[in-house]
Structure formats: C-alpha cells, structure tokens
Write a protein that holds these residues in place. Structure first.
Motif, PDB file in Angstrom:
ATOM      1  N   PHE A   3       0.820  -1.214   0.000  1.00 41.33           N
ATOM      2  CA  PHE A   3       0.000   0.000   0.000  1.00 41.33           C
ATOM      3  C   PHE A   3       0.855   1.266   0.000  1.00 41.33           C
ATOM      4  O   PHE A   3       0.404   2.312   0.424  1.00 41.33           O
ATOM      5  N   GLY A  43      -6.429   3.542   5.573  1.00 40.68           N
ATOM      6  CA  GLY A  43      -5.998   3.690   4.186  1.00 40.68           C
ATOM      7  C   GLY A  43      -6.273   5.093   3.658  1.00 40.68           C
ATOM      8  O   GLY A  43      -6.001   6.099   4.332  1.00 40.68           O
ATOM      9  N   VAL A  46     -11.720   6.075   2.926  1.00 44.41           N
ATOM     10  CA  VAL A  46     -13.077   5.922   2.385  1.00 44.41           C
ATOM     11  C   VAL A  46     -14.088   5.672   3.516  1.00 44.41           C
ATOM     12  O   VAL A  46     -15.129   6.336   3.585  1.00 44.41           O
ATOM     13  N   SER A  66       0.614   3.055   6.326  1.00 39.48           N
ATOM     14  CA  SER A  66       1.080   3.342   4.964  1.00 39.48           C
ATOM     15  C   SER A  66       0.964   4.825   4.607  1.00 39.48           C
ATOM     16  O   SER A  66       0.252   5.586   5.272  1.00 39.48           O
ATOM     17  N   LEU A  68      -0.831   6.015   2.521  1.00 36.36           N
ATOM     18  CA  LEU A  68      -2.226   6.339   2.194  1.00 36.36           C
ATOM     19  C   LEU A  68      -2.851   7.270   3.231  1.00 36.36           C
ATOM     20  O   LEU A  68      -3.861   7.926   2.969  1.00 36.36           O
ATOM     21  N   GLY A  84       0.384   4.220  12.452  1.00 34.37           N
ATOM     22  CA  GLY A  84       0.579   3.128  13.393  1.00 34.37           C
ATOM     23  C   GLY A  84      -0.088   1.864  12.891  1.00 34.37           C
ATOM     24  O   GLY A  84      -0.632   1.825  11.786  1.00 34.37           O
ATOM     25  N   ALA A  86      -2.520  -1.755  13.945  1.00 28.14           N
ATOM     26  CA  ALA A  86      -3.588  -2.240  14.819  1.00 28.14           C
ATOM     27  C   ALA A  86      -3.018  -2.907  16.070  1.00 28.14           C
ATOM     28  O   ALA A  86      -3.585  -2.791  17.162  1.00 28.14           O
ATOM     29  N   GLN A 102     -12.052  -2.148   8.181  1.00 29.19           N
ATOM     30  CA  GLN A 102     -12.641  -2.568   6.900  1.00 29.19           C
ATOM     31  C   GLN A 102     -11.535  -3.049   5.964  1.00 29.19           C
ATOM     32  O   GLN A 102     -10.668  -2.275   5.566  1.00 29.19           O
ATOM     33  N   PHE A 107      -4.482  -8.296   6.667  1.00 30.31           N
ATOM     34  CA  PHE A 107      -3.162  -7.695   6.455  1.00 30.31           C
ATOM     35  C   PHE A 107      -2.382  -7.534   7.762  1.00 30.31           C
ATOM     36  O   PHE A 107      -1.202  -7.201   7.734  1.00 30.31           O
TER      37      PHE A 107
END
Ligand SMILES: C[S@@+](CC[C@H](N)C(=O)[O-])C[C@H]1O[C@@H](n2cnc3c(N)ncnc32)[C@H](O)[C@@H]1O
Length: 253
Positions: A3, A43, A46, A66, A68, A84, A86, A102, A107
């Motif tokens: 990503f 990300g 969205v 990332s 993103l 960071g 999870a 989501q 990942f």
C-alpha cells in the motif's frame, strides 16, 4: 509494501469497492450520531469519510501504517489521524465507542493482537467490528485475478485471507467479545470496459497488483488474456460483485 501507493491509485483499484462497502458496514456496526469511532487501517479514508459524515470529523480517528494516510488526511480534515498499526494502537484504554477495521484484518501481522487492541481502546459496551473479502467465492475482481495468475504461473501465491466467516467469528470469540453478530455484506461496482479494470491492476496496489507488476511483460500479457476470458470476455461495460464477511461484537461491560 503493498500500500505504498497514491490515494488515487488505491481508490481506482480497491477504493471503488470500499466506497460501496463503507455505508453498508457502518450500518452493520450501528454507527450513529453521538458516537466516537476509530477506523483501523483507514488507508485512503473511504470509511473514515463515511464515519465523519455520520458523526462529525472531530468524533472520528484513523490509524494506518502506509502513506495512504496522507490521502485520508486530505479527504477527512479534522479527524484524529495517526501513523501506526492495529497491533499497537496509539490511544489509551476506553477512548472510543467503537473500533472498525474494513478490509484490514488479513493484512495484520498478528490479527489476534490487533483485535485485542481494538477491544482495549473501546469502552465497555462499545462495538468492535471488521469485514474481510470472501476471497474463496465472493470477490470477483481478486478471485478471477488469482485464478488467471495461477493458470499462467502455477506457483503464483494466494492472497492471505480470513477465508471463511467461521474463521472471522472465531477471532472475535477468542477475544471474549459479546453479542457476536456475523454477516455477509454484498456490494457491486461497474467498469466502463476491460481496460479500466486491467489498468487498475497495473497500478500495483495490494498483493494482486504488486504481484502483477513484478512479472515480466510476456507473463503479464498472458495473465491479461486469461483474466479477460475468466471475466466472460466483456466487450463493453460490465459489473462485478464483491461479498465480504463481517463480524461485530461488544466489549464486555
Ligand atoms: C485493503 S486496504 C483497506 C483500507 C480501508 N480500510 C478501506 O476500506 O479502503 C488495507 C489497509 O490496511 C493497512 N494495514 C496493513 N497492515 C496493517 C496493520 N497491521 N494495522 C493497521 N492497518 C494495516 C494498509 O496500509 C491498508 O491501508
């Protein structure tokens, strides 16, 4: 990193599905005004944007490892966005009414630790939820891609996944989350032609795009032909559906 791409590239490849999925997932989680919610693996933002529309950006936080995250910051000004993972969330205990992930759990390096952290930062009675594509049967874009890739390159790796609803449910169960609800969330997206989907794969986003651009041109072309065939040789516009498995639970009071 899969990503390490621009927000625009992500949105053209996967964000188009995330956009459809976000309101359905937020409904599944019961997200409503008055709550504060963390988007784990936000990300390009969205779902973060959907949460901000429902709750106000000042009641929304997001975390992602990332680049993103920059696109998310541009998309949702005012949200509390942090770099960071999870597995080590940079917030104190009981900071949120909910934590949502989501298309992220598969990942995580350590999904159990990631879900445990989500539960830690959510107050007792709050919601912890995730959704993940049904890679085996319900995600046409990716299933057809990996089938085509393996037809050309038998050693092509599969995308890591929480393949079944049961596996996702077991992950939630193991964290002691209560009132467990499991479900299937279905979305669809339309492409104007085959070139649109193929060019989105060539952007190198996620494991499939990364795999494709790592190959020599001849192999890419062979996969392109096989992919076209497996998608039913679309001549003009066409639609693909995608099903995700979702799990939701509450932090014990
Ligand atoms: C398929 S994208 C989903 C992004 C966004 N949630 C959406 O629905 O469009 C997966 C995201 O998970 C992030 N990610 C990967 N490993 C992670 C981890 N250990 N913790 C949090 N996020 C992670 C990636 O950087 C990427 O932004």
């Amino acid at each position: 990193m899969s990503f390490d791409v621009s927000g625009d590239a992500y949105d053209r490849f996967m964000g188009r599905y995330s956009r459809e999925l976000a309101p359905v997932f937020a409904d599944f989680c019961g997200i409503a005004p008055g709550q504060s919610v963390l988007d784990v693996g936000c990300g390009s933002g969205v779902l973060t944007e959907e949460l901000a529309n429902r709750l106000g950006a000042e009641h929304v936080a997001g975390v992602d490892p990332s680049p993103l995250l920059e696109a998310c910051a541009a998309r949702v000004p005012g949200a509390d966005l942090r770099e960071g993972v999870a597995e080590e969330l940079p917030w104190p205990d009981d900071a949120f009414d909910g934590a949502l992930a989501q298309l992220v759990v598969h990942f995580m390096d350590d999904p159990s630790a990631g879900v445990a952290e989500m539960a830690r930062v959510v107050r007792p009675g709050g919601v912890v939820a995730a959704c993940s594509w049904d890679f085996a049967g319900g995600m046409q874009l990716l299933r057809a891609f990996w089938e085509a890739a393996r037809a050309v390159k038998p050693d092509a790796s599969r995308e890591a996944s929480f393949g079944t609803l049961e596996e996702l449910g077991e992950l939630w169960d193991a964290q002691g989350l209560e009132e467990l609800e499991l479900g299937a969330l279905e979305v669809a997206t339309a492409y104007s032609d085959f070139d649109e989907i193929w060019s989105s794969l060539q952007l190198g986003v996620g494991p499939s795009g990364q795999y494709l651009v790592s190959l020599e041109p001849e192999a890419q072309e062979a996969i392109r032909e096989e992919y076209h065939r497996r998608l039913g040789e679309p001549a003009g516009s066409f639609e693909l559906t995608a099903r995700s498995w979702a799990a939701r639970g509450r932090v014990p009071s």
